[in-house]
Design a protein around this motif. Structure first.
Motif, PDB file in Angstrom:
ATOM      1  N   THR A 119       0.821  -1.215   0.000  1.00 36.19           N
ATOM      2  CA  THR A 119       0.000   0.000   0.000  1.00 36.19           C
ATOM      3  C   THR A 119       0.855   1.264   0.000  1.00 36.19           C
ATOM      4  N   THR A 120       2.041   1.196   0.579  1.00 31.23           N
ATOM      5  CA  THR A 120       2.951   2.352   0.529  1.00 31.23           C
ATOM      6  C   THR A 120       3.316   2.691  -0.909  1.00 31.23           C
ATOM      7  N   ASP A 132       0.142   3.889  -2.827  1.00 27.77           N
ATOM      8  CA  ASP A 132      -0.181   5.272  -2.457  1.00 27.77           C
ATOM      9  C   ASP A 132       0.721   6.263  -3.183  1.00 27.77           C
ATOM     10  N   ARG A 174     -10.007   4.307   5.138  1.00 29.56           N
ATOM     11  CA  ARG A 174      -8.790   3.710   5.698  1.00 29.56           C
ATOM     12  C   ARG A 174      -7.979   2.964   4.636  1.00 29.56           C
ATOM     13  N   THR A 175      -6.730   2.714   4.969  1.00 29.59           N
ATOM     14  CA  THR A 175      -5.824   1.974   4.090  1.00 29.59           C
ATOM     15  C   THR A 175      -6.186   0.487   4.116  1.00 29.59           C
ATOM     16  N   THR A 235      -5.824  -3.499   4.281  1.00 30.56           N
ATOM     17  CA  THR A 235      -4.875  -4.382   4.953  1.00 30.56           C
ATOM     18  C   THR A 235      -5.045  -5.805   4.436  1.00 30.56           C
ATOM     19  N   THR A 294      -6.308   0.271  -3.837  1.00 28.24           N
ATOM     20  CA  THR A 294      -5.777   1.616  -3.594  1.00 28.24           C
ATOM     21  C   THR A 294      -5.918   2.503  -4.830  1.00 28.24           C
ATOM     22  N   SER A 317      -8.933   5.703  -5.705  1.00 32.88           N
ATOM     23  CA  SER A 317      -8.424   7.056  -5.906  1.00 32.88           C
ATOM     24  C   SER A 317      -8.803   7.642  -7.257  1.00 32.88           C
TER      25      SER A 317
END
Length: 473
Positions: free
Chosen positions: A143-144, A147, A323-324, A326, A438, A442
């Motif tokens: 996810t990093t 993002d 939220r992100t 998981t 993700t 967006s």
């Protein structure tokens, strides 16, 4: 597929026993005079295999090349036959295939190419690194990086991007971060530059009947040697640093490389520096290009099907909110998962898989000779009209749980199967679903290119762009 001659056992009795069936015993295309199906396979191997199944059935005999260099090989398309080759009779169908040999020489004898006791030892040592619990711990790295892509998309001046390039970059950065930890920047630049050169070299050699020795100073050999040396040096440097760090009293490294250098047990010992490097190179190959291909085509298909994209975005809003995502969300996003599986049906990253028969074997009612080169092709089986209604249509409902349960296990096999099934299957699903979640939450994607040409290499390759127009949501 193989375009090299299959070995034939010596001696008159063994020659009679292992002699390939007559051309009319196992059906197949006649091809052109002298060279058979060579041009069709060179121009479009995926299309040639698909046409062979439609016209000749589920076990097909193909010939390619001029007399003296002619190759005979067999393609198996029915799921029952695929199960024999990859599953129930896997010991009889080995990775003694020209492509695997070229991969072995360029990337080393890692999990993808090793066999017998070497493979079993490596698998036992590496398996603990790919347990569900361990893989779920990589979710934050996924996810990093995803993002970072969405942030770049939001700040970019151009609202049109090529998903092939974008997902290649995302998957490479993700696997490099998970493998190397903080060394991601230096690693990505070197890998991005070196890996395509090595991949092209491997594929060209695998499908060329007459091979120039690797040690001859031809321009192609010299370039391959240069980038291979550079990539190996990068891995060796980082591995040495990790070994030093792992010996420190308070060492706490959770990247995959740190775990590899400390992996071991009483039965198998540990991996030496060369073995660690070979595993790393295979992870880079298998964990980067395959995932990039799958994500690019999943996004492109959704960009071509806006109603499905809207349905998935509603699922993401309902499950995730702001939220992100998981690892725990993997089972909470069934529609996105179904769409991703359908994308892997239509665009399997491992489009064609090769093996070589040890002994003569009956497959799907046809007897294949000892020493025969055999291919199974997810690209074709995933489009088999007897298994999939309207097979070219994008339809995530095919992967509703009740419909999956009704199908043969090998009607869909993007991760292979049997004892050599992909060790990183859960990792690939986790990375892909969380990254797609993700990106889709967006941005809304609209297809610019409707069709994306592809070709089979070590993995499925897009040979043209898959451009989409972005709109932040």
């Amino acid at each position: 597929m193989s375009l090299t001659n299959s070995p034939t056992p010596a001696g008159p009795d063994s020659e009679r026993a292992a002699r390939p069936p007559a051309p009319d015993a196992i059906p197949g295309p006649a091809g052109l005079p002298v060279i058979g199906s060579l041009l069709d396979l060179r121009r479009d191997s995926l299309g040639a295999f698909l046409k062979a199944q439609r016209e000749h059935g589920d076990v097909v005999r193909l010939e390619a090349g001029p007399p003296g260099l002619r190759s005979v090989f067999y393609a198996v398309f029915a799921p029952e036959g695929v199960q024999q080759v990859l599953g129930t009779q896997a010991a009889n169908f080995r990775k003694d295939h020209p492509l695997y040999e070229e991969v072995r020489q360029s990337f080393g004898n890692g999990l993808l190419t090793s066999q017998d006791d070497d493979y079993l030892r490596q698998r036992r040592l590496v398996q603990p690194l790919f347990t569900k619990r361990r893989v779920d711990g990589y979710a934050a790295a996924v996810t990093t990086e995803a993002d970072a892509v969405t942030a770049r998309w939001r700040s970019g001046e151009d609202d049109v991007v090529d998903l092939v390039a974008e997902m290649n970059r995302l998957a490479l950065r993700t696997v490099a971060r998970i493998l190397f930890g903080l060394d991601v920047e230096a690693a990505v630049e070197t890998i991005h530059r070196c890996a395509p050169v090595i991949n092209d070299y491997v594929v060209r050699r695998a499908y060329t009947p007459l091979k120039v020795p690797r040690d001859w100073p031809t321009p192609r050999n010299l370039n391959h040697r240069k980038v291979t040396t550079e990539l190996n040096a990068l891995c060796d440097r980082i591995i040495a640093e990790r070994r030093t760090a792992a010996a420190a009293p308070a060492a706490d490294h959770n990247d995959l490389l740190s775990l590899l250098v400390t992996a071991g047990n009483e039965e198998d010992g540990t991996l030496d520096a060369t073995e660690v490097r070979e595993q790393v190179l295979i992870f880079l190959l298998a964990g980067h290009e395959t995932t990039a291909t799958s994500m690019a085509f999943a996004l492109h298909l959704l960009a071509r099907h806006p109603a499905e994209q809207t349905r998935i975005r509603a699922e993401l809003t309902r499950v995730l909110g702001d939220r992100t995502p998981t690892a725990a969300d993997l089972d909470r996003l069934p529609r996105l998962t179904q769409a991703f599986k359908e994308a892997m049906r239509l665009y399997p990253a491992a489009a064609v898989v090769g093996r070589r028969a040890v002994e003569a074997t009956e497959v799907a009612g046809h007897r294949l000779p000892a020493g025969a080169d055999v291919v199974v092709a997810p690209w074709v089986t995933h489009r088999h009209p007897g298994l999939w209604e309207d097979p070219e249509r994008f339809d995530p409902d095919r992967f509703a749980p009740e419909r999956e349960a009704e199908r043969h296990r090998y009607a869909w096999f993007p991760f292979g199967g049997g004892p050599r099934a992909c060790i990183g299957q859960h990792f690939s699903m986790l990375e892909s679903v969380l990254a797609l979640a993700t990106l889709l939450r967006s941005h809304e994607l609209t297809a610019v290119d409707q069709d994306v040409p592809v070709a089979a290499g070590i993995t499925l390759q897009a040979t043209g762009p898959a451009r989409v127009r972005l709109r932040a949501v």
